[in-house]
Design an enzyme around this catalytic site. Structure first.
Site, mmCIF file in Angstrom:
data_model
loop_
_atom_site.group_PDB
_atom_site.id
_atom_site.type_symbol
_atom_site.label_atom_id
_atom_site.label_comp_id
_atom_site.label_asym_id
_atom_site.label_seq_id
_atom_site.Cartn_x
_atom_site.Cartn_y
_atom_site.Cartn_z
ATOM 1 N N LEU A 215 0.840 -1.224 -0.100
ATOM 2 C CA LEU A 215 -0.071 0.021 0.006
ATOM 3 C C LEU A 215 0.907 1.226 -0.040
ATOM 4 O O LEU A 215 1.628 1.387 0.902
ATOM 5 C CB LEU A 215 -0.850 -0.181 1.257
ATOM 6 C CG LEU A 215 -2.037 0.684 1.513
ATOM 7 C CD1 LEU A 215 -3.212 0.003 0.276
ATOM 8 C CD2 LEU A 215 -2.498 0.390 2.948
ATOM 9 N N HIS A 216 0.726 2.151 -1.104
ATOM 10 C CA HIS A 216 1.642 3.406 -0.883
ATOM 11 C C HIS A 216 1.013 4.446 -1.753
ATOM 12 O O HIS A 216 1.439 5.504 -1.603
ATOM 13 C CB HIS A 216 3.032 3.172 -1.413
ATOM 14 C CG HIS A 216 3.243 2.701 -3.007
ATOM 15 N ND1 HIS A 216 2.829 1.900 -3.615
ATOM 16 C CD2 HIS A 216 3.394 3.815 -3.826
ATOM 17 C CE1 HIS A 216 3.125 1.717 -4.696
ATOM 18 N NE2 HIS A 216 3.546 3.012 -5.132
#
Ligand code: UD1
Length: 378
Positions: A215-216
């Protein structure tokens, strides 16, 4: 006689490293009259985001490092441009090759084109049609100023043609990121040893099933409400299936800033810093499913036949949905949980490997560059 051409190859951020590795290798073949020099902008600089990829993927030391580091979009892009311009004056390359869609890609392409130097874009033509994504802006603009565009999937050509790019500039050569995947499958670090290093061997003892999460994207991690909802959903899913979550530095900072990191302190969520390429490859190979907002992982899971749930509203890589194992779910908690349940019930989409994702893409790029740049100018 074929003349040798000089190409400056640009890398900056983590997803660039997997793409440049096979290209540098292809350019170094003795029959290829290309002198390739590697320029690192320094966009990513942590050992975990940078050095370990160079080591694991056997990428040569950069010839030049601009060492720009982190900053806002304008400043970072501007600093790369300022640092790169004098390099072109010194090196006088025939062409600049950029990959992907990060700030380093557009920054170096823009400086080169204004100096009358040919721009080569590898992984051209991908479109999410979501201009709130910084990468989409980088893609559209880089393609507009590129002379030679190499694509990874067939839909990219239509996107480019509709934006006024000429068909003669575009070459469907396949996916260099998948070259790297195939080249490293045998060296992948077994999931078991990575989990044991993370004190999570127990995940391998019971049902031997786990999920991997990355997740980024700013759209998922910069808004505290969105981030909290995703993390709550992850906690829900982890009750059914343990989750390994290597945390990107941006996400780590945001979780700490909003006081959300404690949400994940439970037995069935295994947290780590960014993992190396070989560690992650070993994990996703064995994972029951992958939850991600990364572009590269959507492709890697398709190549490996592992179900992927993409936590975004759109993808610029439609082939991974049409032919591959990818399902786009956005950030709606209900939809995410439903899709996970479906994968548990059915095993997920079978998928097939897209055309020209065969491990030979970089060689095709090199051959076309020779034909276009070395032989045409004799
Ligand atoms: C960038 C790319 C994105 C890619 C991602 C992979 C752009 C616009 N985005 O996003 O497309 O998917 O890389 O990681 O180019 N940081 C560190 N150490 C590092 C690098 C970054 O701590 O080595 C932190 C810094 O706080 C920085 C933040 O992460 O401000 C974001 O880094 P940045 O390169 O701006 O964007 P990414 O989110 O990594």
């Amino acid at each position: 006689m074929t003349r040798t051409i000089k190409i400056l190859c640009i890398v900056g951020a983590r997803p660039n490293f997997m793409k440049i590795a096979p290209l540098m290798r292809a350019f170094s073949a003795t029959h290829i009259p290309i002198e390739a020099k590697l320029v690192h902008t320094g966009q990513h600089y942590d050992v975990a985001m940078n050095e370990q990829f160079f080591q694991q993927l056997g990428i040569p030391e950069p010839d030049i490092n601009l060492e720009v580091g982190s900053a806002g979009h304008g400043k970072q892009t501007g600093q790369i441009m300022i640092a790169f311009e004098p390099i072109l004056d010194i090196e006088k390359p025939d062409a600049v090759l950029v990959v992907g869609d990060v700030n380093s890609t557009i920054a170096c392409a823009l400086v080169a084109v204004k100096k009358g130097i040919k721009v080569i874009h590898v992984e051209a033509g991908l479109r999410s049609f979501d201009r709130s994504m910084p990468e989409e802006i980088n893609r559209v603009l880089t393609d507009q100023i590129s002379d030679l565009l190499f694509t990874t999937e067939e839909a990219a050509l239509d996107n480019l043609l509709s934006e006024g790019i000429r068909a003669q500039q575009v070459f469907f050569t396949g996916n260099v990121m998948i070259d790297t995947l195939y080249a490293n499958l045998e060296q992948a670090i077994p999931a078991q040893s990575t989990l044991s290093n993370l004190n999570a061997s127990h995940l391998f003892n019971s049902s031997r099933e786990f999920a991997v999460l990355t997740l980024h994207r700013p759209s998922n991690v910069d808004d505290p409400k969105v981030l909290a909802a995703i993390l709550d959903t992850i906690v829900e899913i982890s009750k059914k299936c343990p989750i390994v979550f290597p945390v990107h530095p941006r996400t780590q900072k945001q979780m700490e800033k909003y006081g959300l990191d404690s949400k994940l302190h439970n037995q069935t969520i295994v947290l780590s810093g960014p993992l190396g390429y070989l560690e992650l490859l070993g994990l996703i190979q064995k994972a029951k499913l992958v939850l991600t907002d990364s572009g590269g992982l959507q492709e890697e899971t398709t190549a490996l036949g592992v179900p992927c749930i993409t936590l975004r509203e759109s993808t610029e890589r439609p082939i991974t949905v049409i032919q591959g194992t990818n399902t786009i779910v956005g950030s709606d908690p209900l939809k995410i949980v439903q899709t996970v349940d479906e994968i548990f019930e059915t095993g997920g989409k079978a998928g097939r490997i897209p055309p020209l994702w065969d491990g030979e893409a970089a060689g095709r790029v090199a051959d076309i560059l020779v034909a276009q740049l070395c032989e045409k100018q004799e």
